[in-house]
Design an enzyme around this catalytic site. Structure first.
Site, PDB file in Angstrom:
ATOM      1  N   CYS A 113       0.819  -1.228   0.000  1.00  0.00           N
ATOM      2  CA  CYS A 113       0.000   0.000   0.000  1.00  0.00           C
ATOM      3  C   CYS A 113       0.849   1.273   0.000  1.00  0.00           C
ATOM      4  CB  CYS A 113      -0.936   0.008   1.198  1.00  0.00           C
ATOM      5  SG  CYS A 113      -1.877  -1.508   1.327  1.00  0.00           S
ATOM      6  N   HIS A 252      -3.825   6.619   2.575  1.00  0.00           N
ATOM      7  CA  HIS A 252      -4.088   5.290   1.997  1.00  0.00           C
ATOM      8  C   HIS A 252      -5.509   4.875   2.364  1.00  0.00           C
ATOM      9  CE1 HIS A 252      -4.011   1.287   0.678  1.00  0.00           C
ATOM     10  NE2 HIS A 252      -4.033   0.766   1.891  1.00  0.00           N
ATOM     11  N   ASN A 282     -10.019  -1.054  -0.981  1.00  0.00           N
ATOM     12  CA  ASN A 282      -8.568  -0.943  -0.808  1.00  0.00           C
ATOM     13  C   ASN A 282      -7.874  -1.566  -2.014  1.00  0.00           C
ATOM     14  OD1 ASN A 282      -5.883  -1.181  -0.036  1.00  0.00           O
ATOM     15  ND2 ASN A 282      -6.303  -2.138   1.946  1.00  0.00           N
TER      16      ASN A 282
HETATM   17  O1  UT7 Z   1      -4.026  -1.916   3.473  1.00  0.00           O
HETATM   18  C1  UT7 Z   1      -3.252  -1.740   4.624  1.00  0.00           C
HETATM   19  C2  UT7 Z   1      -3.414  -2.734   5.648  1.00  0.00           C
HETATM   20  N1  UT7 Z   1      -4.761  -3.054   6.004  1.00  0.00           N
HETATM   21  C3  UT7 Z   1      -5.345  -2.460   7.029  1.00  0.00           C
HETATM   22  O2  UT7 Z   1      -4.833  -1.543   7.611  1.00  0.00           O
HETATM   23  C4  UT7 Z   1      -6.684  -3.027   7.480  1.00  0.00           C
HETATM   24  C5  UT7 Z   1      -6.854  -2.821   8.942  1.00  0.00           C
HETATM   25  N2  UT7 Z   1      -7.981  -3.496   9.548  1.00  0.00           N
HETATM   26  C6  UT7 Z   1      -9.289  -3.183   9.305  1.00  0.00           C
HETATM   27  O3  UT7 Z   1      -9.609  -2.375   8.456  1.00  0.00           O
HETATM   28  C7  UT7 Z   1     -10.336  -3.836  10.176  1.00  0.00           C
HETATM   29  O4  UT7 Z   1      -9.696  -4.498  11.240  1.00  0.00           O
HETATM   30  C8  UT7 Z   1     -11.270  -4.829   9.443  1.00  0.00           C
HETATM   31  C9  UT7 Z   1     -12.210  -4.073   8.517  1.00  0.00           C
HETATM   32  C10 UT7 Z   1     -10.461  -5.822   8.652  1.00  0.00           C
HETATM   33  C11 UT7 Z   1     -12.124  -5.575  10.462  1.00  0.00           C
HETATM   34  O5  UT7 Z   1     -12.844  -4.649  11.262  1.00  0.00           O
HETATM   35  P1  UT7 Z   1     -12.853  -4.776  12.844  1.00  0.00           P
HETATM   36  O6  UT7 Z   1     -13.732  -3.716  13.337  1.00  0.00           O
HETATM   37  O7  UT7 Z   1     -11.420  -4.761  13.287  1.00  0.00           O
HETATM   38  O8  UT7 Z   1     -13.536  -6.172  13.058  1.00  0.00           O
HETATM   39  P2  UT7 Z   1     -12.959  -7.453  13.811  1.00  0.00           P
HETATM   40  O9  UT7 Z   1     -11.895  -8.093  13.006  1.00  0.00           O
HETATM   41  O10 UT7 Z   1     -12.647  -7.072  15.225  1.00  0.00           O
HETATM   42  O11 UT7 Z   1     -14.237  -8.361  13.807  1.00  0.00           O
HETATM   43  C12 UT7 Z   1     -15.401  -8.013  14.543  1.00  0.00           C
HETATM   44  C13 UT7 Z   1     -16.465  -9.044  14.256  1.00  0.00           C
HETATM   45  C14 UT7 Z   1     -15.975 -10.486  14.412  1.00  0.00           C
HETATM   46  O12 UT7 Z   1     -17.034 -11.249  14.964  1.00  0.00           O
HETATM   47  P3  UT7 Z   1     -17.019 -11.630  16.532  1.00  0.00           P
HETATM   48  O13 UT7 Z   1     -15.745 -12.402  16.749  1.00  0.00           O
HETATM   49  O14 UT7 Z   1     -17.046 -10.311  17.241  1.00  0.00           O
HETATM   50  O15 UT7 Z   1     -18.266 -12.432  16.668  1.00  0.00           O
HETATM   51  C15 UT7 Z   1     -15.750 -10.926  12.987  1.00  0.00           C
HETATM   52  O16 UT7 Z   1     -15.882 -12.302  12.819  1.00  0.00           O
HETATM   53  O17 UT7 Z   1     -16.921  -8.923  12.899  1.00  0.00           O
HETATM   54  C16 UT7 Z   1     -16.850 -10.200  12.266  1.00  0.00           C
HETATM   55  N3  UT7 Z   1     -16.579  -9.992  10.841  1.00  0.00           N
HETATM   56  C17 UT7 Z   1     -17.551  -9.798   9.941  1.00  0.00           C
HETATM   57  N4  UT7 Z   1     -18.890  -9.758  10.034  1.00  0.00           N
HETATM   58  C18 UT7 Z   1     -19.599  -9.522   8.925  1.00  0.00           C
HETATM   59  C19 UT7 Z   1     -15.372  -9.939  10.223  1.00  0.00           C
HETATM   60  N5  UT7 Z   1     -15.557  -9.714   8.907  1.00  0.00           N
HETATM   61  C20 UT7 Z   1     -16.885  -9.624   8.699  1.00  0.00           C
HETATM   62  C21 UT7 Z   1     -17.681  -9.397   7.575  1.00  0.00           C
HETATM   63  N6  UT7 Z   1     -19.032  -9.350   7.711  1.00  0.00           N
HETATM   64  N7  UT7 Z   1     -17.157  -9.208   6.339  1.00  0.00           N
END
Ligand code: UT7
Length: 325
Positions: A113, A252, A282
């Site tokens: 990125c 980014h 992204n």
């Molecule tokens: O490009 C440069 C590098 N990339 C980044 O910098 C990305 C950085 N990370 C993020 O943008 C976020 O962490 C994500 C968008 C990937 C995830 O968001 P989050 O708010 O950190 O969610 P999480 O991983 O803490 O997950 C929360 C919940 C989980 O369920 P439980 O364990 O709380 O029951 C996940 O299983 O959301 C669930 N979940 C989803 N639910 C519906 C994860 N992905 C999805 C989804 N749809 N697509």
């Protein structure tokens, strides 16, 4: 040292659009979750058989026309990508041939990125010291080719696209300050495990889905916010500037929540932050340059404006750059 600036920009986004509603039919997710957690509504996807060079060449042609430079006059082509057409030769060499840029020196650059900011920094050095008169920097990704469409943690985030910029000497303004960094101790939180020399393709690696992007999103989120904040502060300090001197910050586009958290920490109002994540997702190396191109084409970056680019990605790598347009 000579002043170096961006004298032309271009972009190409593939026609096919994948909406959050489409993803709801593919994995256990919802438009509501994707929108509120990431800010993404849709992303563009390359057509079957469409590779990075096919996208990159379209963006490059637009940038060359904008810069009023002929392909045969190009001295250098740098392509920032992690999804090149093939491991070798470079996608830059393939784009050179498609453009007819016969005298250009060509190579690819892998900084995920942060690729575009790394790329313009490299090009700047060649031009500033007089080795080359001009350079084309392309940021392009076909992330759909390394996305696990069964993994809802990642597949909702990524898109395909290309952007390009032409750099040359400028009489005033141009690139004012650049800051780059890398922390190689965290390669495990965002990577594609197989397909390189560590784990070449085998039936087992394919079956275990090791050729797809793996990400510990939660962990990355916190590091991204802190690192992007620090990168922006550092590059301003280097330039002897403050946020009052910046007309627009282009970050980014990994997650709208990351971007707004960075803006809040830096005390920058939301209307001075450019976003295209809602429409594009992204696109790794392609995100920064397409956002820059769109901001210019929409008139949000005007002659004489000072902009700040701020990037972060797999490596981990980061960078920030101040440009007087
Ligand atoms: O490009 C440069 C590098 N990339 C980044 O910098 C990305 C950085 N990370 C993020 O943008 C976020 O962490 C994500 C968008 C990937 C995830 O968001 P989050 O708010 O950190 O969610 P999480 O991983 O803490 O997950 C929360 C919940 C989980 O369920 P439980 O364990 O709380 O029951 C996940 O299983 O959301 C669930 N979940 C989803 N639910 C519906 C994860 N992905 C999805 C989804 N749809 N697509």
């Amino acid at each position: 040292m000579k002043r170096v600036g961006i004298i032309g920009v271009g972009e190409y986004l593939p026609e096919k659009i994948l909406t959050n509603a489409d993803l709801e039919k593919m994995v256990d997710t919802s438009d509501e979750w994707i929108t509120t957690r990431t800010g993404i509504k849709q992303r563009h996807l390359a057509a079957p058989g469409q590779a990075a060079s096919d996208l990159g060449v379209r963006a490059a042609q637009q940038a060359l026309a904008d810069a009023k430079i002929k392909a045969e006059d190009l001295d250098l082509i740098v392509v920032a990508t992690i999804t090149g057409d093939m491991p070798t030769p470079s996608t830059a060499a393939i784009i050179q041939n498609k453009l007819g840029a016969k005298k250009a020196v060509c190579f690819d650059l892998s900084a995920a990125c942060a690729g575009f900011v790394y790329g313009i920094s490299v090009a700047q050095q060649f031009i500033a010291c007089g080795t080359y008169k001009n350079a084309l920097v392309v940021g392009v990704e076909v992330l759909s080719s390394v996305t696990d469409w069964l993994d809802r943690n990642t597949c909702v985030l990524f898109g395909d696209g290309a952007g390009a910029a032409v750099l040359a000497q400028v009489p005033k303004g141009g690139i004012i300050s650049t800051y780059l960094g890398c922390d190689g101790s965290k390669t495990d939180i965002l990577n594609i495990p197989a397909g390189g020399s560590r784990q070449p393709a085998t039936a087992a690696s394919i079956e275990q889905r090791q050729h797809y992007l793996k990400m510990q999103g939660n962990e990355l989120f916190k590091i991204a916010v802190n690192t992007m904040t620090r990168a922006a502060e550092t590059v301003l300090e280097q330039a002897g500037m403050t946020f009052k001197d910046i007309d627009l910050i282009i970050p980014h586009q990994a997650n709208a929540r990351i971007i707004m958290a960075v803006a809040k920490k830096l005390g920058i109002p939301e209307d001075r932050v450019y976003l295209n994540i809602e429409r594009c997702g992204n696109m790794s190396s392609a995100s920064m340059v397409t956002a820059l191109c769109e901001a210019v084409q929409e008139g949000k970056v005007k002659k004489g404006d000072t902009i700040l680019l701020d990037v972060f990605g797999a490596g981990l790598v980061w960078g920030a750059c101040i440009i007087e347009w």
